[in-house]
Design a protein around this motif. Sequence first.
Motif, PDB file in Angstrom:
ATOM      1  N   ASN A 273      42.316  48.877  35.249  1.00  0.00           N
ATOM      2  CA  ASN A 273      42.126  47.622  34.646  1.00  0.00           C
ATOM      3  C   ASN A 273      43.036  47.463  33.210  1.00  0.00           C
ATOM      4  O   ASN A 273      43.241  46.785  32.522  1.00  0.00           O
ATOM      5  CB  ASN A 273      41.045  47.059  34.384  1.00  0.00           C
ATOM      6  CG  ASN A 273      40.344  46.474  35.519  1.00  0.00           C
ATOM      7  OD1 ASN A 273      40.512  46.861  36.542  1.00  0.00           O
ATOM      8  ND2 ASN A 273      39.831  45.258  35.521  1.00  0.00           N
ATOM      9  N   LEU A 274      43.519  48.968  32.796  1.00  0.00           N
ATOM     10  CA  LEU A 274      44.251  49.159  31.586  1.00  0.00           C
ATOM     11  C   LEU A 274      45.520  48.176  31.825  1.00  0.00           C
ATOM     12  O   LEU A 274      46.318  48.597  32.897  1.00  0.00           O
ATOM     13  CB  LEU A 274      44.348  50.597  31.212  1.00  0.00           C
ATOM     14  CG  LEU A 274      43.242  51.311  30.962  1.00  0.00           C
ATOM     15  CD1 LEU A 274      43.523  52.531  30.419  1.00  0.00           C
ATOM     16  CD2 LEU A 274      42.139  50.428  29.994  1.00  0.00           C
TER      17      LEU A 274
ATOM     18  N   ASP B 119      42.433  38.872  29.764  1.00  0.00           N
ATOM     19  CA  ASP B 119      42.894  40.012  28.849  1.00  0.00           C
ATOM     20  C   ASP B 119      42.133  40.236  27.901  1.00  0.00           C
ATOM     21  O   ASP B 119      41.821  38.977  26.952  1.00  0.00           O
ATOM     22  CB  ASP B 119      44.363  39.632  28.777  1.00  0.00           C
ATOM     23  CG  ASP B 119      45.101  40.114  29.825  1.00  0.00           C
ATOM     24  OD1 ASP B 119      44.589  40.202  30.828  1.00  0.00           O
ATOM     25  OD2 ASP B 119      46.298  39.571  29.859  1.00  0.00           O
TER      26      ASP B 119
ATOM     27  N   VAL C 133      35.228  50.003  31.628  1.00  0.00           N
ATOM     28  CA  VAL C 133      36.515  49.599  32.182  1.00  0.00           C
ATOM     29  C   VAL C 133      37.043  50.492  33.014  1.00  0.00           C
ATOM     30  O   VAL C 133      37.200  51.542  32.831  1.00  0.00           O
ATOM     31  CB  VAL C 133      37.387  48.882  30.955  1.00  0.00           C
ATOM     32  CG1 VAL C 133      38.760  48.650  31.476  1.00  0.00           C
ATOM     33  CG2 VAL C 133      36.718  47.837  30.112  1.00  0.00           C
TER      34      VAL C 133
ATOM     35  N   TYR D  85      39.899  52.518  35.215  1.00  0.00           N
ATOM     36  CA  TYR D  85      41.174  52.919  34.483  1.00  0.00           C
ATOM     37  C   TYR D  85      42.581  51.916  35.122  1.00  0.00           C
ATOM     38  O   TYR D  85      43.361  51.577  34.247  1.00  0.00           O
ATOM     39  CB  TYR D  85      41.449  54.150  35.233  1.00  0.00           C
ATOM     40  CG  TYR D  85      42.838  54.897  34.931  1.00  0.00           C
ATOM     41  CD1 TYR D  85      43.238  55.026  33.729  1.00  0.00           C
ATOM     42  CD2 TYR D  85      43.769  55.471  36.013  1.00  0.00           C
ATOM     43  CE1 TYR D  85      44.417  55.782  33.459  1.00  0.00           C
ATOM     44  CE2 TYR D  85      44.412  56.431  35.752  1.00  0.00           C
ATOM     45  CZ  TYR D  85      45.196  56.564  34.704  1.00  0.00           C
ATOM     46  OH  TYR D  85      46.480  57.100  34.342  1.00  0.00           O
TER      47      TYR D  85
ATOM     48  N   PHE E 211      43.389  45.262  27.873  1.00  0.00           N
ATOM     49  CA  PHE E 211      42.894  45.365  29.477  1.00  0.00           C
ATOM     50  C   PHE E 211      42.310  44.053  30.182  1.00  0.00           C
ATOM     51  O   PHE E 211      41.985  43.239  29.443  1.00  0.00           O
ATOM     52  CB  PHE E 211      41.693  46.404  29.618  1.00  0.00           C
ATOM     53  CG  PHE E 211      40.602  46.219  28.637  1.00  0.00           C
ATOM     54  CD1 PHE E 211      39.461  45.473  29.105  1.00  0.00           C
ATOM     55  CD2 PHE E 211      40.686  46.505  27.347  1.00  0.00           C
ATOM     56  CE1 PHE E 211      38.510  45.156  28.380  1.00  0.00           C
ATOM     57  CE2 PHE E 211      39.443  46.402  26.471  1.00  0.00           C
ATOM     58  CZ  PHE E 211      38.339  45.303  27.176  1.00  0.00           C
ATOM     59  N   ARG E 212      42.324  44.374  31.513  1.00  0.00           N
ATOM     60  CA  ARG E 212      41.596  43.197  32.091  1.00  0.00           C
ATOM     61  C   ARG E 212      40.422  43.206  32.427  1.00  0.00           C
ATOM     62  O   ARG E 212      39.653  44.451  32.724  1.00  0.00           O
ATOM     63  CB  ARG E 212      42.374  42.990  33.507  1.00  0.00           C
ATOM     64  CG  ARG E 212      43.857  42.329  33.655  1.00  0.00           C
ATOM     65  CD  ARG E 212      44.275  42.514  34.997  1.00  0.00           C
ATOM     66  NE  ARG E 212      43.713  41.721  35.893  1.00  0.00           N
ATOM     67  CZ  ARG E 212      43.766  40.285  36.145  1.00  0.00           C
ATOM     68  NH1 ARG E 212      44.737  39.568  35.446  1.00  0.00           N
ATOM     69  NH2 ARG E 212      43.268  39.789  37.185  1.00  0.00           N
TER      70      ARG E 212
END
Length: 278
Positions: free
Chosen positions: A245-246, A116, A241, A243, A108-109
């Motif tokens: 950004n996944l 990453d 995090v 959603y 993820f970001r």
Amino acid sequence: MATKAQAGNSIIETIKTIVYALLIAGVFRTLFFQPFWIPSGSMKETLLIGDFLFVNKMAYGYSYASCPSVKLGVVGIDIDAEDICGFMDGDNTRLFGGTPERGDVAVFRHPVNNTDFIKRLIGLPGDKIQVKDGVLFINDQAVALKDAGDFEEVMERQGPQRGQPRCENGAVGMGGICKKSRQIATLPNGVEHAIINIGDQSTDHTGVYLVPEGHYFFMGDNRDNSTDSRVPQNAGGVGFVPYENLIGRADRIMFSSAGRSMLFFWTWRSDRFFKGIT
């Protein structure tokens, strides 16, 4: 003997070939699989420094984070995913969105610095997460743990960053054996995975985190050497995090090298080639 016109045409055709190849690679990387090289030890023993894998982007669908970032400092190229697909950012939704499952190892970001990260998905939207005396609690229930001996590795500089591992068995000289306690954790949905511990620290004793809707909570398997959702973003951590950004799910290690470069064939870990990630 080639004429100037023929030479010029040859150069144009070569440039076209390179452009087409880059476009095809970009589409493949955006829609299907993104390469990822493990730079740190936060997911030991599941993932080791130098493991090379492809992230399955089809697993969770697509968002702005699915677009590739191109960073080549040597030639001054720094193109971020937001520069390409920023128009998709902000609504926390995905195209053809899939549902992440607890226990997935995902890339993820980072919600703030856009780096990453790869961690294990522990908390789903609406979950209560807490760590008490080193034990993970999900919705007030302790995650089952079973002792599984020690995780051992040689004390040496690892990977391109040349970092040294932290050890539970005190100061270990170069070439010595670095040990950490190893346990098998079983998540509420039955997913089993190994975790390792080094010692008592602040992230072994946390408050209760309530995971917001549309967000997820991630932790590293190397619990005492992981910057993850246990540390809020304003303190340098990952926090919750979103959603969107996944990036994708990590399913299989394709290649692994213990040295500074994948070209150092004598450092290849052949027992990790094509190894499934659990």
